[in-house]
Design a protein around this motif. Structure first.
Motif, short mmCIF file in Angstrom:
data_model
loop_
_atom_site.label_atom_id
_atom_site.label_comp_id
_atom_site.label_asym_id
_atom_site.label_seq_id
_atom_site.Cartn_x
_atom_site.Cartn_y
_atom_site.Cartn_z
N LYS A 7 0.86 -1.20 0.00
CA LYS A 7 0.00 0.00 0.00
C LYS A 7 0.88 1.24 0.00
N ILE A 8 0.47 2.25 -0.78
CA ILE A 8 1.16 3.54 -0.78
C ILE A 8 0.13 4.63 -0.53
N HIS A 9 0.38 5.44 0.48
CA HIS A 9 -0.43 6.64 0.71
C HIS A 9 0.44 7.82 0.29
N LYS A 10 0.00 8.53 -0.76
CA LYS A 10 0.78 9.61 -1.33
C LYS A 10 0.32 10.96 -0.79
N TYR A 11 1.26 11.89 -0.71
CA TYR A 11 0.98 13.29 -0.37
C TYR A 11 0.16 13.42 0.92
N THR A 12 0.61 12.78 1.98
CA THR A 12 -0.13 12.87 3.25
C THR A 12 -0.06 14.28 3.79
N THR A 13 -1.05 14.63 4.58
CA THR A 13 -1.20 16.00 5.07
C THR A 13 -0.47 16.20 6.39
N PRO A 14 0.47 17.18 6.43
CA PRO A 14 1.17 17.47 7.69
C PRO A 14 0.19 17.75 8.84
N TYR A 15 0.56 17.30 10.01
CA TYR A 15 -0.17 17.50 11.27
C TYR A 15 -1.52 16.77 11.34
N SER A 16 -1.88 16.04 10.30
CA SER A 16 -3.18 15.37 10.26
C SER A 16 -3.22 14.19 11.23
N GLU A 17 -4.39 13.99 11.81
CA GLU A 17 -4.61 12.82 12.66
C GLU A 17 -5.39 11.74 11.91
N THR A 18 -5.47 11.89 10.57
CA THR A 18 -6.06 10.85 9.73
C THR A 18 -5.24 9.58 9.86
N SER A 19 -5.91 8.47 9.92
CA SER A 19 -5.23 7.18 10.04
C SER A 19 -4.97 6.61 8.65
N TYR A 20 -3.70 6.43 8.32
CA TYR A 20 -3.31 5.83 7.05
C TYR A 20 -3.04 4.35 7.29
N GLN A 21 -3.89 3.50 6.74
CA GLN A 21 -3.87 2.06 7.01
C GLN A 21 -3.09 1.30 5.93
N SER A 22 -2.46 0.20 6.34
CA SER A 22 -1.74 -0.64 5.38
C SER A 22 -2.69 -1.49 4.54
N GLY A 23 -3.88 -1.76 5.05
CA GLY A 23 -4.83 -2.59 4.31
C GLY A 23 -4.51 -4.07 4.36
N LYS A 24 -3.25 -4.41 4.32
CA LYS A 24 -2.78 -5.80 4.40
C LYS A 24 -1.68 -5.84 5.46
N PRO A 25 -1.32 -7.01 5.94
CA PRO A 25 -0.23 -7.09 6.91
C PRO A 25 1.07 -6.50 6.35
N ALA A 26 1.78 -5.76 7.20
CA ALA A 26 3.05 -5.14 6.82
C ALA A 26 4.05 -5.30 7.97
N LYS A 27 5.29 -5.50 7.62
CA LYS A 27 6.37 -5.57 8.60
C LYS A 27 7.23 -4.32 8.54
N TYR A 28 7.23 -3.65 7.39
CA TYR A 28 8.05 -2.46 7.18
C TYR A 28 7.17 -1.32 6.70
N VAL A 29 7.61 -0.11 7.01
CA VAL A 29 6.99 1.09 6.46
C VAL A 29 8.14 2.02 6.08
N VAL A 30 8.04 2.58 4.88
CA VAL A 30 9.05 3.53 4.41
C VAL A 30 8.36 4.87 4.25
N GLU A 31 8.95 5.91 4.86
CA GLU A 31 8.45 7.27 4.69
C GLU A 31 9.48 8.05 3.89
N VAL A 32 8.99 8.69 2.82
CA VAL A 32 9.81 9.53 1.96
C VAL A 32 9.05 10.82 1.72
N ASN A 33 9.72 11.82 1.15
CA ASN A 33 9.05 13.08 0.86
C ASN A 33 7.86 12.86 -0.07
N ALA A 34 6.82 13.66 0.11
CA ALA A 34 5.63 13.59 -0.73
C ALA A 34 6.02 13.79 -2.19
N GLY A 35 5.45 12.98 -3.07
CA GLY A 35 5.73 13.07 -4.49
C GLY A 35 6.81 12.11 -4.95
#
Length: 186
Positions: free
Chosen positions: A140-168
Motif C-alpha cells: 500500500k502507498i499513501h501519497k501526499y499525506t497531510t502534515p499534522y493530520s490525525e487521519t489514520s493511514y492504514q496498510s490494508g494488508k499485513p506489513a512488517k516495514y513502512v518507508v516514509e519519503v518526501n511527498a511526491g
C-alpha cells in the motif's frame, strides 16, 4: 538437590526477566508521556523548545540503504534511510523534522507482520507512506499525506516495514504497489 537448585535458579531468572520487562514498560510509558508533560506547561519547557528549534536535534542519521525494485528485478531508485526499530523510534518517526533530502527516508521495522496504521500528528513534512510486507513487497502507498493530520493511514494488508519519503517521491520515480524494497543496515 541439584535439580532443585536448577529449578530455583530458572524461577529466579524468570522473575528477573518479568521485573525487567515491567520496568521497561513503565519506563516506555514515562518516555512517551514526557513530551506531553513538558508541552502542557508554559514555563519549564525551555529544553524541549530548544531541542525543537535546534535542527540538529532532529537531523537525519544514515543507518542504512534501501532500494526500490520493480517486478523485473531492476532497481528503480536507491535512498539512504534512518531506521526506526524500537517503540520509541517508531512512535517519534519523522515528527518535528523540518527538512529531509530527496534521497533520504525513514525505514520503520516492526517485530511482526501485521496490519499497520500511521498518522501525521506533529509531522511537518508532507510524506508518501509506503507499507511493505515481510517479503519486501509493497502492499500500500499513501501519497501526499497531510502534515499534522490525525487521519489514520492504514496498510490494508499485513506489513512488517513502512518507508516514509518526501511527498511526491513515489510518483516521481514510478513506485507502485507490487514493487519491492531491498535494504541493508550499515
Amino acid at each position: 538437590m541439584g535439580k532443585n537448585k536448577s529449578k530455583k535458579s530458572k524461577n529466579q531468572n524468570k522473575m528477573i526477566k518479568i521485573v525487567a520487562a515491567l520496568a521497561a514498560v513503565v519506563f516506555l510509558i514515562y518516555l512517551l508521556n514526557l513530551p506531553g508533560l513538558f508541552m502542557k506547561k508554559e514555563k519549564g519547557n525551555e529544553e524541549l523548545n530548544a531541542a525543537l528549534k535546534n535542527k540538529t536535534a532532529f537531523s537525519f542519521v544514515k543507518e542504512g540503504e534501501l532500494s526500490f525494485v520493480n517486478n523485473k528485478d531492476e532497481q528503480i531508485v536507491k535512498i539512504d534511510v534512518e531506521i526506526a526499530d524500537d517503540d520509541i523510534q517508531r512512535a517519534t518517526g519523522l515528527m518535528y523534522r523540518e527538512y529531509m533530502a530527496e534521497n533520504q527516508g525513514m525505514l520503520f521495522i516492526f517485530p511482526h507482520e501485521s496490519p499497520q496504521s500511521f498518522w501525521m500528528k506533529n509531522t511537518i513534512l508532507p510524506l508518501d507512506i509506503i507499507f511493505v510486507d515481510a517479503g519486501g513487497n509493497i502492499v500500500k502507498i499513501h501519497k501526499y499525506t497531510t502534515p499534522y493530520s490525525e487521519t489514520s493511514y492504514q496498510s490494508g494488508k499485513p506489513a512488517k516495514y513502512v518507508v516514509e519519503v518526501n511527498a511526491g517521491f513515489a510518483d516521481k520515480y514510478g513506485i507502485r504497489e507490487g514493487d519491492r524494497i531491498v535494504w541493508r543496515r550499515l
